[in-house]
Design a protein around this motif. Structure first.
Motif, mmCIF file in Angstrom:
data_model
loop_
_atom_site.group_PDB
_atom_site.id
_atom_site.type_symbol
_atom_site.label_atom_id
_atom_site.label_comp_id
_atom_site.label_asym_id
_atom_site.label_seq_id
_atom_site.Cartn_x
_atom_site.Cartn_y
_atom_site.Cartn_z
ATOM 1 N N VAL A 186 5.679 3.911 13.515
ATOM 2 C CA VAL A 186 6.146 5.362 12.795
ATOM 3 C C VAL A 186 5.231 5.822 11.638
ATOM 4 C CG1 VAL A 186 7.110 3.545 11.072
ATOM 5 C CG2 VAL A 186 8.708 5.375 10.902
ATOM 6 N N ASN A 187 4.312 4.582 10.931
ATOM 7 C CA ASN A 187 3.410 5.156 9.780
ATOM 8 C C ASN A 187 2.864 5.703 10.143
ATOM 9 O OD1 ASN A 187 4.251 3.117 7.879
ATOM 10 N ND2 ASN A 187 2.877 1.429 9.023
ATOM 11 N N LEU A 188 2.484 6.358 11.729
ATOM 12 C CA LEU A 188 1.205 7.383 11.738
ATOM 13 C C LEU A 188 1.847 8.832 11.650
ATOM 14 C CD1 LEU A 188 -1.575 8.025 13.142
ATOM 15 C CD2 LEU A 188 0.019 7.957 15.133
ATOM 16 N N VAL A 189 3.058 8.472 12.634
ATOM 17 C CA VAL A 189 3.854 9.821 12.238
ATOM 18 C C VAL A 189 4.218 9.931 10.712
ATOM 19 C CG1 VAL A 189 6.480 10.992 12.272
ATOM 20 C CG2 VAL A 189 4.857 9.502 14.072
ATOM 21 N N ARG A 190 4.366 9.638 10.111
ATOM 22 C CA ARG A 190 5.012 10.249 8.368
ATOM 23 C C ARG A 190 3.761 10.156 7.771
ATOM 24 N NH1 ARG A 190 7.663 4.212 7.124
ATOM 25 N NH2 ARG A 190 9.813 4.411 7.555
ATOM 26 N N LEU A 191 1.907 9.680 8.100
ATOM 27 C CA LEU A 191 1.067 10.362 7.917
ATOM 28 C C LEU A 191 0.573 11.579 7.913
ATOM 29 C CD1 LEU A 191 -1.970 9.714 6.440
ATOM 30 C CD2 LEU A 191 -2.633 8.816 8.876
ATOM 31 N N LEU A 192 1.373 12.113 9.207
ATOM 32 C CA LEU A 192 0.461 13.859 9.862
ATOM 33 C C LEU A 192 2.113 14.163 9.509
ATOM 34 C CD1 LEU A 192 0.378 12.546 13.831
ATOM 35 C CD2 LEU A 192 -1.248 13.266 12.544
ATOM 36 N N THR A 193 2.840 13.753 8.826
ATOM 37 C CA THR A 193 3.963 14.494 8.758
ATOM 38 C C THR A 193 3.919 14.384 6.847
ATOM 39 O OG1 THR A 193 5.730 13.027 9.600
ATOM 40 C CG2 THR A 193 6.633 14.745 7.480
ATOM 41 N N VAL A 194 3.067 13.866 6.167
ATOM 42 C CA VAL A 194 2.315 14.596 5.148
ATOM 43 C C VAL A 194 1.116 14.962 4.836
ATOM 44 C CG1 VAL A 194 1.208 12.741 2.318
ATOM 45 C CG2 VAL A 194 3.085 12.364 3.575
ATOM 46 N N VAL A 195 0.310 14.996 5.659
ATOM 47 C CA VAL A 195 -1.083 15.955 6.193
ATOM 48 C C VAL A 195 -0.220 17.302 6.720
ATOM 49 C CG1 VAL A 195 -3.027 16.531 8.000
ATOM 50 C CG2 VAL A 195 -2.408 14.015 6.982
ATOM 51 N N ALA A 196 1.014 17.212 7.199
ATOM 52 C CA ALA A 196 0.836 18.912 7.661
ATOM 53 C C ALA A 196 1.726 19.390 6.501
ATOM 54 C CB ALA A 196 2.391 18.478 9.727
ATOM 55 N N THR A 197 2.591 18.956 5.772
ATOM 56 C CA THR A 197 3.235 19.777 4.624
ATOM 57 C C THR A 197 1.855 20.055 3.841
ATOM 58 O OG1 THR A 197 5.288 17.722 4.375
ATOM 59 C CG2 THR A 197 4.494 19.298 2.394
ATOM 60 N N LEU A 198 0.764 19.562 3.466
ATOM 61 C CA LEU A 198 -0.258 19.642 2.738
ATOM 62 C C LEU A 198 -1.058 20.919 3.476
ATOM 63 C CD1 LEU A 198 -1.768 16.440 1.507
ATOM 64 C CD2 LEU A 198 -0.468 18.002 -0.155
ATOM 65 N N VAL A 199 -1.382 21.417 3.990
ATOM 66 C CA VAL A 199 -2.094 22.224 5.468
ATOM 67 C C VAL A 199 -0.900 23.428 5.376
ATOM 68 C CG1 VAL A 199 -2.809 22.419 7.792
ATOM 69 C CG2 VAL A 199 -3.472 19.659 6.342
#
Length: 67
Positions: free
Chosen positions: A35-48
């Protein structure tokens, strides 16, 4: 873990791995990911994407049923 190919799994928000709405937790449970990996990818995707991924998150929050 065994899978029954005839039974479809339901895509739902998580009650166990919930920080904001449980969307990332539900995605992680569905795909069997951390779940932490999915959250991290979501934050990165939001910034990108300049915030577009955040709109997708809000849409998933409204469309995904709770468990």
């Amino acid at each position: 873990m065994t899978f029954d190919s005839n039974t479809p799994r339901q895509f739902t928000r998580s009650d166990n791995h919930k920080m904001l709405a449980g969307v990332c937790g539900g995605i992680a449970e569905y795909f069997g990911a951390d779940v932490n990996l999915v959250r991290l990818l979501t934050v990165v995707a939001t910034l990108v994407t300049g915030g577009t991924a955040a709109l997708v998150y809000v849409a998933a929050w409204m469309l995904m049923p709770a468990k």
